[in-house]
Design a protein around this motif. Structure first.
Motif, PDB file in Angstrom:
ATOM      1  N   ALA A 178       0.763  -1.344  -0.032  1.00  0.00           N
ATOM      2  CA  ALA A 178      -0.056   0.072   0.170  1.00  0.00           C
ATOM      3  C   ALA A 178       0.833   1.358  -0.063  1.00  0.00           C
ATOM      4  O   ALA A 178       0.710   2.157  -0.811  1.00  0.00           O
ATOM      5  CB  ALA A 178      -0.807  -0.109   1.279  1.00  0.00           C
ATOM      6  N   LEU A 179       1.851   1.343   1.031  1.00  0.00           N
ATOM      7  CA  LEU A 179       2.633   2.404   1.021  1.00  0.00           C
ATOM      8  C   LEU A 179       3.449   2.671  -0.327  1.00  0.00           C
ATOM      9  O   LEU A 179       3.574   3.907  -0.715  1.00  0.00           O
ATOM     10  CB  LEU A 179       3.745   2.437   2.100  1.00  0.00           C
ATOM     11  CG  LEU A 179       3.068   2.666   3.387  1.00  0.00           C
ATOM     12  CD1 LEU A 179       4.052   2.318   4.703  1.00  0.00           C
ATOM     13  CD2 LEU A 179       2.495   3.932   3.520  1.00  0.00           C
ATOM     14  N   LEU A 180       3.991   1.403  -1.033  1.00  0.00           N
ATOM     15  CA  LEU A 180       4.829   1.712  -2.283  1.00  0.00           C
ATOM     16  C   LEU A 180       3.665   2.098  -3.451  1.00  0.00           C
ATOM     17  O   LEU A 180       4.057   3.070  -4.143  1.00  0.00           O
ATOM     18  CB  LEU A 180       5.445   0.477  -2.552  1.00  0.00           C
ATOM     19  CG  LEU A 180       6.703   0.198  -1.712  1.00  0.00           C
ATOM     20  CD1 LEU A 180       7.381  -1.121  -1.840  1.00  0.00           C
ATOM     21  CD2 LEU A 180       7.759   1.380  -1.903  1.00  0.00           C
ATOM     22  N   SER A 181       2.685   1.793  -3.262  1.00  0.00           N
ATOM     23  CA  SER A 181       1.583   2.193  -4.328  1.00  0.00           C
ATOM     24  C   SER A 181       1.287   3.636  -4.195  1.00  0.00           C
ATOM     25  O   SER A 181       1.187   4.498  -4.959  1.00  0.00           O
ATOM     26  CB  SER A 181       0.398   1.485  -4.068  1.00  0.00           C
ATOM     27  OG  SER A 181       0.367  -0.099  -4.389  1.00  0.00           O
ATOM     28  N   LEU A 182       1.346   4.156  -2.914  1.00  0.00           N
ATOM     29  CA  LEU A 182       1.125   5.490  -2.663  1.00  0.00           C
ATOM     30  C   LEU A 182       2.359   6.376  -3.245  1.00  0.00           C
ATOM     31  O   LEU A 182       2.162   7.283  -3.899  1.00  0.00           O
ATOM     32  CB  LEU A 182       1.058   5.969  -1.264  1.00  0.00           C
ATOM     33  CG  LEU A 182       0.362   7.134  -0.714  1.00  0.00           C
ATOM     34  CD1 LEU A 182      -1.189   7.289  -1.144  1.00  0.00           C
ATOM     35  CD2 LEU A 182       0.167   7.129   0.832  1.00  0.00           C
ATOM     36  N   LEU A 183       3.584   5.764  -2.817  1.00  0.00           N
ATOM     37  CA  LEU A 183       4.551   6.462  -3.528  1.00  0.00           C
ATOM     38  C   LEU A 183       4.540   6.493  -4.894  1.00  0.00           C
ATOM     39  O   LEU A 183       4.966   7.532  -5.540  1.00  0.00           O
ATOM     40  CB  LEU A 183       6.053   5.857  -2.923  1.00  0.00           C
ATOM     41  CG  LEU A 183       7.226   6.184  -3.371  1.00  0.00           C
ATOM     42  CD1 LEU A 183       7.759   7.399  -2.985  1.00  0.00           C
ATOM     43  CD2 LEU A 183       8.370   5.058  -3.062  1.00  0.00           C
ATOM     44  N   ILE A 184       4.237   5.336  -5.399  1.00  0.00           N
ATOM     45  CA  ILE A 184       4.167   5.373  -6.932  1.00  0.00           C
ATOM     46  C   ILE A 184       3.251   6.323  -7.509  1.00  0.00           C
ATOM     47  O   ILE A 184       3.251   7.142  -8.238  1.00  0.00           O
ATOM     48  CB  ILE A 184       3.610   3.805  -7.635  1.00  0.00           C
ATOM     49  CG1 ILE A 184       4.730   2.847  -7.206  1.00  0.00           C
ATOM     50  CG2 ILE A 184       3.591   4.050  -9.048  1.00  0.00           C
ATOM     51  CD1 ILE A 184       5.973   2.889  -8.184  1.00  0.00           C
ATOM     52  N   TYR A 185       2.122   6.398  -6.760  1.00  0.00           N
ATOM     53  CA  TYR A 185       1.033   7.501  -7.155  1.00  0.00           C
ATOM     54  C   TYR A 185       1.734   8.901  -7.100  1.00  0.00           C
ATOM     55  O   TYR A 185       1.703   9.636  -7.938  1.00  0.00           O
ATOM     56  CB  TYR A 185      -0.022   7.455  -6.320  1.00  0.00           C
ATOM     57  CG  TYR A 185      -1.432   8.343  -6.321  1.00  0.00           C
ATOM     58  CD1 TYR A 185      -1.861   8.270  -7.557  1.00  0.00           C
ATOM     59  CD2 TYR A 185      -1.323   9.411  -5.479  1.00  0.00           C
ATOM     60  CE1 TYR A 185      -2.891   9.299  -7.594  1.00  0.00           C
ATOM     61  CE2 TYR A 185      -2.330  10.309  -5.603  1.00  0.00           C
ATOM     62  CZ  TYR A 185      -2.950  10.393  -6.712  1.00  0.00           C
ATOM     63  OH  TYR A 185      -4.007  11.516  -6.703  1.00  0.00           O
ATOM     64  N   PHE A 186       2.665   9.252  -6.163  1.00  0.00           N
ATOM     65  CA  PHE A 186       2.831  10.573  -6.102  1.00  0.00           C
ATOM     66  C   PHE A 186       4.099  10.780  -7.177  1.00  0.00           C
ATOM     67  O   PHE A 186       4.420  11.784  -7.497  1.00  0.00           O
ATOM     68  CB  PHE A 186       3.515  10.847  -4.499  1.00  0.00           C
ATOM     69  CG  PHE A 186       2.482  10.954  -3.464  1.00  0.00           C
ATOM     70  CD1 PHE A 186       1.423  11.784  -3.887  1.00  0.00           C
ATOM     71  CD2 PHE A 186       2.565  10.472  -2.335  1.00  0.00           C
ATOM     72  CE1 PHE A 186       0.450  11.955  -2.865  1.00  0.00           C
ATOM     73  CE2 PHE A 186       1.525  10.552  -1.265  1.00  0.00           C
ATOM     74  CZ  PHE A 186       0.335  11.351  -1.527  1.00  0.00           C
ATOM     75  N   VAL A 187       4.736   9.804  -7.065  1.00  0.00           N
ATOM     76  CA  VAL A 187       5.893   9.929  -8.268  1.00  0.00           C
ATOM     77  C   VAL A 187       5.601  10.027  -9.552  1.00  0.00           C
ATOM     78  O   VAL A 187       5.971  10.953 -10.429  1.00  0.00           O
ATOM     79  CB  VAL A 187       6.942   8.767  -8.220  1.00  0.00           C
ATOM     80  CG1 VAL A 187       7.795   8.724  -9.224  1.00  0.00           C
ATOM     81  CG2 VAL A 187       7.520   8.618  -6.995  1.00  0.00           C
ATOM     82  N   LYS A 188       4.377   9.557  -9.912  1.00  0.00           N
ATOM     83  CA  LYS A 188       3.658   9.770 -11.180  1.00  0.00           C
ATOM     84  C   LYS A 188       3.035  10.936 -11.401  1.00  0.00           C
ATOM     85  O   LYS A 188       3.159  11.859 -12.483  1.00  0.00           O
ATOM     86  CB  LYS A 188       2.507   8.730 -11.267  1.00  0.00           C
ATOM     87  CG  LYS A 188       3.128   7.380 -11.983  1.00  0.00           C
ATOM     88  CD  LYS A 188       1.766   6.557 -12.194  1.00  0.00           C
ATOM     89  CE  LYS A 188       2.088   5.256 -12.977  1.00  0.00           C
ATOM     90  NZ  LYS A 188       1.004   4.265 -13.119  1.00  0.00           N
ATOM     91  N   ILE A 189       2.820  11.567 -10.255  1.00  0.00           N
ATOM     92  CA  ILE A 189       2.113  12.918 -10.283  1.00  0.00           C
ATOM     93  C   ILE A 189       3.368  14.077 -10.590  1.00  0.00           C
ATOM     94  O   ILE A 189       3.379  14.676 -11.348  1.00  0.00           O
ATOM     95  CB  ILE A 189       1.611  13.425  -8.996  1.00  0.00           C
ATOM     96  CG1 ILE A 189       0.212  12.622  -8.774  1.00  0.00           C
ATOM     97  CG2 ILE A 189       1.503  14.767  -8.805  1.00  0.00           C
ATOM     98  CD1 ILE A 189      -0.620  13.133  -7.634  1.00  0.00           C
ATOM     99  N   ILE A 190       4.414  13.549  -9.977  1.00  0.00           N
ATOM    100  CA  ILE A 190       5.599  14.410 -10.158  1.00  0.00           C
ATOM    101  C   ILE A 190       6.235  14.245 -11.582  1.00  0.00           C
ATOM    102  O   ILE A 190       6.564  15.329 -12.048  1.00  0.00           O
ATOM    103  CB  ILE A 190       6.716  13.911  -9.053  1.00  0.00           C
ATOM    104  CG1 ILE A 190       6.527  14.394  -7.785  1.00  0.00           C
ATOM    105  CG2 ILE A 190       8.052  14.750  -9.600  1.00  0.00           C
ATOM    106  CD1 ILE A 190       7.304  13.935  -6.675  1.00  0.00           C
ATOM    107  N   ASP A 191       6.106  13.016 -12.039  1.00  0.00           N
ATOM    108  CA  ASP A 191       6.568  13.065 -13.458  1.00  0.00           C
ATOM    109  C   ASP A 191       5.699  13.662 -14.454  1.00  0.00           C
ATOM    110  O   ASP A 191       6.146  14.160 -15.376  1.00  0.00           O
ATOM    111  CB  ASP A 191       6.527  11.358 -13.755  1.00  0.00           C
ATOM    112  CG  ASP A 191       6.786  11.011 -15.111  1.00  0.00           C
ATOM    113  OD1 ASP A 191       7.782  11.832 -15.755  1.00  0.00           O
ATOM    114  OD2 ASP A 191       6.348  10.146 -15.812  1.00  0.00           O
ATOM    115  N   ARG A 192       4.259  13.649 -14.081  1.00  0.00           N
ATOM    116  CA  ARG A 192       3.366  14.306 -15.004  1.00  0.00           C
ATOM    117  C   ARG A 192       3.874  15.858 -15.139  1.00  0.00           C
ATOM    118  O   ARG A 192       3.631  16.462 -15.804  1.00  0.00           O
ATOM    119  CB  ARG A 192       1.980  13.913 -14.775  1.00  0.00           C
ATOM    120  CG  ARG A 192       1.074  14.245 -15.919  1.00  0.00           C
ATOM    121  CD  ARG A 192      -0.069  13.582 -15.276  1.00  0.00           C
ATOM    122  NE  ARG A 192      -0.704  14.011 -14.187  1.00  0.00           N
ATOM    123  CZ  ARG A 192      -1.036  13.016 -13.238  1.00  0.00           C
ATOM    124  NH1 ARG A 192      -0.791  11.595 -13.448  1.00  0.00           N
ATOM    125  NH2 ARG A 192      -1.584  13.268 -12.107  1.00  0.00           N
TER     126      ARG A 192
END
Lengths: 91, 119
Positions: A25-39
């Motif tokens: 769950a925490l890594l999924s959250l991290l991925i979500y935030f990193v994707k936002i940063i990427d965008r």
């Protein structure tokens, strides 16, 4: 193996699964935030490219300054000419 | 029972390691892409900075020379005025009357339509 050991082992296994789920769950959250940063970084990159296209013609400014200097030099020539002929052609 | 516990423990550990590996690879890929984009951004900002460096000196130069030209033009104008006296345009002091059409006032056909004949 005693019953207590077995119970403790089961507890450890269940705790391990809980930890795995929490990590996921925490890594999924991290991925979500990193994707936002990427965008957003991609958006910034596009904006900067547009800005660079807008500023790429600033090299014309010194050239324009040179042309304005040429206008001034030509005006001075006119001034000299008028100063020379003023006394002869007064109406 | 012991075998089940051992298998579940191994599955637990494998799941943890595999999950960590997958997620870290995913995050690593995304971060690598972000790093490439940021590098491109830095390069673009440097380029914009180089472009913008020419603006202030160039505009100052144009401003200075334009001021000299603007200051010299009345001199030329005065000399030309001395050469040809009376050539200066003087705007009319009286207020102009309203513009009238050269063809005069047009007759309205509305009167004909209603059968009215003006005297």
């Amino acid at each position: 193996m005693s019953s207590t050991d077995e119970t403790l082992w089961w507890v450890a296994i269940i705790a391990g699964f809980v930890v795995v789920l929490a990590v996921a769950a925490l890594l999924s959250l991290l991925i979500y935030f990193v994707k936002i940063i990427d965008r957003r970084v991609a958006g910034i990159r596009e904006t900067l490219h547009d800005a660079a296209e807008n500023t790429q013609h600033t090299a014309l400014i010194p050239e324009t300054a040179g042309r304005v200097d040429a206008v001034l030099a030509e005006g001075l020539q006119h001034h000299l000419f008028l100063g020379r002929v003023l006394g002869k052609v007064k109406s | 029972m012991t075998t089940t516990l051992v298998v579940l423990t191994v599955v637990d550990i494998v799941l943890l390691i595999a999950g960590l590996a997958v997620y870290l690879f995913w995050v690593g890929t995304l971060l690598a892409r972000i790093a490439a984009n940021l590098e491109d951004c830095a390069e673009t900002v440097r380029r914009i900075n180089v472009h913008a460096a020419a603006i202030v000196p160039g505009v100052s130069h144009i401003n200075r020379t334009g001021g000299v030209v603007a200051g010299a033009l009345p001199l030329l104008y005065g000399m030309a005025e001395e050469i040809v006296v009376g050539a200066t345009y003087t705007p009319p002091t009286e207020a102009r009357p309203p513009a009238r059409p050269a063809s005069g006032t047009r007759r309205s056909r509305l009167h004909d339509a209603v059968g009215f004949v003006p005297r």
